[in-house]
Design a protein around this motif. Sequence first.
Motif, short mmCIF file in Angstrom:
data_model
loop_
_atom_site.label_atom_id
_atom_site.label_comp_id
_atom_site.label_asym_id
_atom_site.label_seq_id
_atom_site.Cartn_x
_atom_site.Cartn_y
_atom_site.Cartn_z
N LEU A 38 -97.05 28.48 -24.84
CA LEU A 38 -96.30 27.22 -24.84
C LEU A 38 -96.46 26.55 -23.48
CD1 LEU A 38 -94.21 25.36 -26.29
CD2 LEU A 38 -92.41 26.74 -25.25
N HIS A 39 -96.89 25.30 -23.48
CA HIS A 39 -97.18 24.59 -22.23
C HIS A 39 -96.27 23.38 -22.09
CE1 HIS A 39 -100.74 27.07 -22.06
NE2 HIS A 39 -100.88 26.80 -23.36
N LEU A 40 -95.82 23.15 -20.89
CA LEU A 40 -94.98 21.98 -20.64
C LEU A 40 -95.88 20.76 -20.49
CD1 LEU A 40 -92.07 21.01 -19.95
CD2 LEU A 40 -92.69 21.33 -17.55
N SER A 41 -95.55 19.70 -21.20
CA SER A 41 -96.28 18.45 -21.00
C SER A 41 -95.75 17.81 -19.71
CB SER A 41 -96.05 17.51 -22.20
OG SER A 41 -96.49 16.21 -21.88
N ILE A 42 -96.61 17.69 -18.71
CA ILE A 42 -96.19 17.09 -17.44
C ILE A 42 -96.38 15.58 -17.57
CG2 ILE A 42 -96.49 17.10 -14.92
CD1 ILE A 42 -96.03 19.92 -15.77
N SER A 43 -95.28 14.87 -17.55
CA SER A 43 -95.34 13.41 -17.72
C SER A 43 -95.83 12.73 -16.45
CB SER A 43 -93.96 12.87 -18.04
OG SER A 43 -93.45 13.44 -19.22
N ALA A 44 -96.38 11.54 -16.64
CA ALA A 44 -96.64 10.66 -15.49
C ALA A 44 -95.43 9.76 -15.36
CB ALA A 44 -97.89 9.84 -15.75
N THR A 45 -95.04 9.46 -14.13
CA THR A 45 -93.92 8.53 -13.92
C THR A 45 -94.15 7.66 -12.69
OG1 THR A 45 -91.53 8.28 -13.65
CG2 THR A 45 -92.51 10.17 -12.57
N THR A 46 -93.52 6.49 -12.73
CA THR A 46 -93.59 5.60 -11.58
C THR A 46 -92.37 5.77 -10.67
OG1 THR A 46 -92.49 3.83 -12.79
CG2 THR A 46 -94.90 3.86 -12.86
N ARG A 47 -91.43 6.64 -11.06
CA ARG A 47 -90.26 6.78 -10.19
C ARG A 47 -90.61 7.65 -8.97
NH1 ARG A 47 -88.11 11.66 -9.91
NH2 ARG A 47 -87.26 12.79 -11.70
N GLU A 48 -89.79 7.51 -7.92
CA GLU A 48 -89.99 8.28 -6.69
C GLU A 48 -89.64 9.74 -6.93
OE1 GLU A 48 -91.03 7.23 -3.60
OE2 GLU A 48 -91.53 5.39 -4.69
N PRO A 49 -90.38 10.67 -6.29
CA PRO A 49 -89.99 12.08 -6.42
C PRO A 49 -88.61 12.32 -5.81
CG PRO A 49 -92.11 11.85 -5.26
CD PRO A 49 -91.58 10.47 -5.46
N ARG A 50 -87.83 13.19 -6.44
CA ARG A 50 -86.54 13.60 -5.85
C ARG A 50 -86.80 14.77 -4.92
NH1 ARG A 50 -84.07 13.65 -11.59
NH2 ARG A 50 -83.56 11.47 -11.90
N PRO A 51 -85.87 15.05 -4.02
CA PRO A 51 -86.06 16.20 -3.14
C PRO A 51 -86.31 17.46 -3.98
CG PRO A 51 -84.12 14.95 -2.48
CD PRO A 51 -84.61 14.33 -3.75
N GLY A 52 -87.32 18.22 -3.57
CA GLY A 52 -87.62 19.47 -4.29
C GLY A 52 -88.63 19.30 -5.42
N GLU A 53 -88.91 18.07 -5.82
CA GLU A 53 -89.87 17.86 -6.90
C GLU A 53 -91.30 17.84 -6.34
OE1 GLU A 53 -87.59 15.41 -10.42
OE2 GLU A 53 -88.60 14.24 -8.88
N HIS A 54 -92.23 18.41 -7.11
CA HIS A 54 -93.62 18.46 -6.66
C HIS A 54 -94.53 17.71 -7.63
CE1 HIS A 54 -93.00 21.26 -3.42
NE2 HIS A 54 -92.21 21.95 -4.20
N GLY A 56 -97.47 17.05 -9.89
CA GLY A 56 -98.29 17.95 -10.70
C GLY A 56 -97.50 19.10 -11.31
N ARG A 57 -96.32 19.38 -10.78
CA ARG A 57 -95.49 20.44 -11.36
C ARG A 57 -94.34 19.84 -12.16
NH1 ARG A 57 -91.60 23.96 -7.71
NH2 ARG A 57 -90.36 22.08 -8.04
N ASP A 58 -93.60 18.91 -11.53
CA ASP A 58 -92.47 18.28 -12.23
C ASP A 58 -92.93 17.03 -12.96
OD1 ASP A 58 -90.23 20.01 -11.15
OD2 ASP A 58 -91.26 19.38 -9.32
N TYR A 59 -93.73 16.25 -12.30
CA TYR A 59 -94.30 15.01 -12.85
C TYR A 59 -95.63 14.77 -12.16
CZ TYR A 59 -89.89 13.27 -14.93
OH TYR A 59 -88.78 13.10 -15.70
N HIS A 60 -96.44 13.88 -12.74
CA HIS A 60 -97.53 13.27 -11.99
C HIS A 60 -96.95 11.95 -11.48
CE1 HIS A 60 -100.33 16.21 -13.56
NE2 HIS A 60 -99.95 15.91 -14.79
N PHE A 61 -96.72 11.88 -10.19
CA PHE A 61 -96.12 10.66 -9.62
C PHE A 61 -97.24 9.64 -9.38
CE2 PHE A 61 -93.11 14.05 -8.60
CZ PHE A 61 -91.93 13.49 -9.10
N VAL A 62 -97.15 8.51 -10.06
CA VAL A 62 -98.23 7.51 -9.96
C VAL A 62 -97.66 6.13 -9.65
CG1 VAL A 62 -99.72 8.78 -11.61
CG2 VAL A 62 -98.21 6.96 -12.46
N THR A 63 -98.52 5.24 -9.18
CA THR A 63 -98.09 3.87 -8.92
C THR A 63 -97.99 3.11 -10.25
OG1 THR A 63 -100.36 3.12 -8.78
CG2 THR A 63 -99.33 3.83 -6.71
#
Length: 214
Positions: A38-54, A56-63
């Motif tokens: 079972l694999h987690l789908s890592i979403s892409a998001t335009t929001r800013e990372p929160r403290p502790g978020e990485h 590629g692990r929590d999200y793909h942070f993109v513009t």
Amino acid sequence: MSNNPHGPTRGLLLMVVAPSGVGKTSLTRRLVADHNDLHLSISATTREPRPGEHDGRDYHFVTRERFQEMIAQDAFLEWAEVYGNFYGSPRAPIMDALGRGESVLFDIDFQGAMKVHAQASQDSVLVYILPPSLAEMSRRLHARSQDSEEVIHRRLSRAKDEVADWERFDYVILNEDFDRAYSDLAHIYHAERQKRVRNPWIGNLVADLLKEEI
Ligand code: 5GP
């Protein structure tokens, strides 16, 4: 490949939806950690990372520009705007996992889950996690002190709207006690994997069994 010795299995798209502050992240992360198919789908998001978020692990942070490009390339199975930010589920890793007979867990919002379900109703399983009460949800949101009063109010009123749609989900889990809720979620995953339609190899096994002399 899924490690079933008898033959290929068909993976599922497990969508877990819950209002914020209901413990969804802890439940889903543990389910993925406990199941190597079972694999987690890592979403892409335009929001800013929160403290502790990485990235590629929590999200793909993109513009926003990159996100628009991905929409134009049809790179998302679904995407949505949530609280002013964009979120989307990248298509390629999901198709890869399904191609290997493995499953994908989506930690997405209500509208995203419904969009995936509309595209892949046979493969999708919809789970909603209920807080014991809105008062308890409000208490947890205040305790984690991540959001302003206004955002908390928005989250609570959104939860009320979503809960009213509970009949659109295959399963509803009450997260009053974490271990109990986790056990419910894991049982749902196990039972869904065992479904006949997801295990076409059973047909061959039965055919062989019927050829046996008695
Ligand atoms: P947060 O910013 O708190 O991480 O997430 C806000 C909301 O966006 C949550 O309800 C979360 O489940 C949802 N979300 C995260 N990723 C996706 C996605 O790829 N698609 C959709 N539709 N919603 C998402």
